[in-house]
Design a protein around this motif. Structure first.
Motif, PDB file in Angstrom:
ATOM      1  N   TYR A  29       0.964  -9.379  -0.978  1.00  0.00           N
ATOM      2  CA  TYR A  29      -0.023  -8.396  -0.546  1.00  0.00           C
ATOM      3  C   TYR A  29      -1.211  -9.043   0.149  1.00  0.00           C
ATOM      4  O   TYR A  29      -1.776  -8.490   1.099  1.00  0.00           O
ATOM      5  N   MET A  32      -0.197  -9.441   3.592  1.00  0.00           N
ATOM      6  CA  MET A  32      -0.285  -8.172   4.307  1.00  0.00           C
ATOM      7  C   MET A  32      -1.712  -7.892   4.769  1.00  0.00           C
ATOM      8  O   MET A  32      -1.922  -7.243   5.795  1.00  0.00           O
ATOM      9  N   ALA A  84       5.656 -12.183   4.096  1.00  0.00           N
ATOM     10  CA  ALA A  84       4.355 -11.709   4.570  1.00  0.00           C
ATOM     11  C   ALA A  84       3.301 -12.800   4.591  1.00  0.00           C
ATOM     12  O   ALA A  84       2.280 -12.662   5.268  1.00  0.00           O
ATOM     13  N   HIS A 333      -0.240   2.314   4.403  1.00  0.00           N
ATOM     14  CA  HIS A 333       1.037   1.943   3.806  1.00  0.00           C
ATOM     15  C   HIS A 333       1.666   0.748   4.522  1.00  0.00           C
ATOM     16  O   HIS A 333       1.462   0.534   5.716  1.00  0.00           O
ATOM     17  N   SER A 334       2.449  -0.034   3.763  1.00  0.00           N
ATOM     18  CA  SER A 334       3.024  -1.264   4.304  1.00  0.00           C
ATOM     19  C   SER A 334       3.913  -1.000   5.510  1.00  0.00           C
ATOM     20  O   SER A 334       3.946  -1.789   6.457  1.00  0.00           O
ATOM     21  N   GLN A 337       1.822  -0.910   8.531  1.00  0.00           N
ATOM     22  CA  GLN A 337       1.283  -2.200   8.932  1.00  0.00           C
ATOM     23  C   GLN A 337       2.353  -3.076   9.579  1.00  0.00           C
ATOM     24  O   GLN A 337       2.135  -3.716  10.607  1.00  0.00           O
ATOM     25  N   ARG A 338       3.550  -3.139   8.982  1.00  0.00           N
ATOM     26  CA  ARG A 338       4.582  -4.055   9.447  1.00  0.00           C
ATOM     27  C   ARG A 338       5.197  -3.586  10.772  1.00  0.00           C
ATOM     28  O   ARG A 338       5.819  -4.357  11.474  1.00  0.00           O
TER      29      ARG A 338
END
Length: 340
Positions: A29, A32, A84, A333-334, A337-338
């Motif tokens: 995280y 991230m 990450a 939310h991930s 982002q990704r």
């Protein structure tokens, strides 16, 4: 690529103390959130208590995995962390003894070897703290430690075809008995009373297994040829009657004692000398220091791996906002982002 380094003056955004599953998810995280990350681990590898004590144990209460071995879970957590945060720095075989807040608000972490590490924020994910097995007061057993007497099951194949005696009545003992039962020639579990402290589901599996359970029995002595255990004498604690059985291995599953050690001297608010008190953001009473996983406490706390994952995500996000007030605690939310 990760690296193992000695302490330097280099300043990190966040340093996690402990590389168990909770710590590894924290590394993920932090990656991230674009945080420069360091991890300091007292053991020689990632995985924490799972890797050191229960690598062969199956885990059933992690979301998304109906069943997964502790060893495999650690591997998956490390792979996720690397995905990450590939540049995270890992420092092994180092126990953090001192936590000092410097004049500029950053932290100095001093390990037991005298090495110093520097960070803007710290997240303590050290599990149950420093731990060691509860050794039973039996001199003959101590003489054969590492020579057939074990305190955990870290290499399951070594019990294949063996006659195994397991001692204890809690989760550790029952888990060990169930782990070796499918491959051992025979397994005997002795417990000094008839009440077990293990999880209900584990006791159901024990009752359905071929483990020979003997209650009100304790270990009198182990015997061997000087190189390895050969026999064990157990006794009925109600009558004193002794029974000698042939064994190849003795597993003492009487649990482990844990201590926060030097963390008790860091000025943290502690609950019952065992856990670090945090609020809903994962913050301790020291600004910039957070805790997550088994080592943290708040009203209603449940000590599960799954709980630790959520706690460390909360701590990392709030640590990001702490060191960079312009950043939101919740970044979205991930998947968003990704895919940017």
């Amino acid at each position: 690529m990760t690296a193992t380094v000695s302490g330097t003056k280099e300043l990190y955004d966040v340093t996690l103390i402990g590389a168990g599953p909770t710590g590894l998810f924290g590394v993920f995280y932090a990656g991230m959130r674009g945080m420069k990350t360091k991890v300091i681990e007292a053991l020689p590898e990632v995985g924490g208590q799972l890797a050191a004590l229960y690598p062969e144990k199956d885990i059933f209460d992690v979301a998304g995995f109906p069943r997964i071995s502790a060893k495999r879970l650690v591997e998956q957590c490390k792979e996720q962390a690397d995905s990450a945060n590939p540049d995270a720095t890992y420092v092994f075989n180092q126990r953090v003894d001192k936590l000092n807040r410097l004049e500029d608000g950053t932290f100095e972490l001093v390990t037991h070897t005298g090495e110093r590490h520097y960070s803007k924020a710290v997240i303590i994910t050290a599990g149950i703290g420093a731990f060691e097995p509860n050794r039973i007061p039996n001199e003959s057993a101590r003489q054969y430690e590492g020579k057939g007497v074990f305190y955990s099951v870290t290499n399951l194949p070594q019990f294949e075809g063996k006659r195994v005696l397991v001692i204890g009545g809690g989760d550790s003992a029952v888990d060990y008995a169930l782990m070796v039962e499918p491959i051992a020639a025979e397994v005997t579990l002795i417990h000094r009373r008839d009440g077990f402290r293990a999880h209900e589901e584990s006791l159901k599996k024990l009752a359905a297994s071929r483990v020979h359970v003997k209650v009100f029995y304790e270990l009198r002595r182990v015997e061997g040829d000087g190189n390895w255990v050969k026999k064990a004498t157990i006794f009925d604690n109600r009558t004193g009657e002794e029974t000698t059985i042939d064994v190849d291995c003795v597993i003492i599953g009487t649990g482990f004692k844990a201590s926060l050690g030097s963390m008790l001297e860091w000025g943290l608010e502690i609950e019952n000398k065992r856990q670090i008190v945090v609020n809903s953001k994962g913050e301790t009473n020291i600004p910039g220091v957070y805790a997550a996983g088994d080592i943290c406490w708040y009203p209603g706390k449940i000590r599960l791996i799954a709980t630790g994952f959520g706690e460390v995500a909360t701590a990392v996000n709030n640590a990001k906002a702490f060191i960079d007030p312009g950043s939101a605690a919740f970044p979205g939310h991930s998947s968003e982002q990704r895919n940017k």
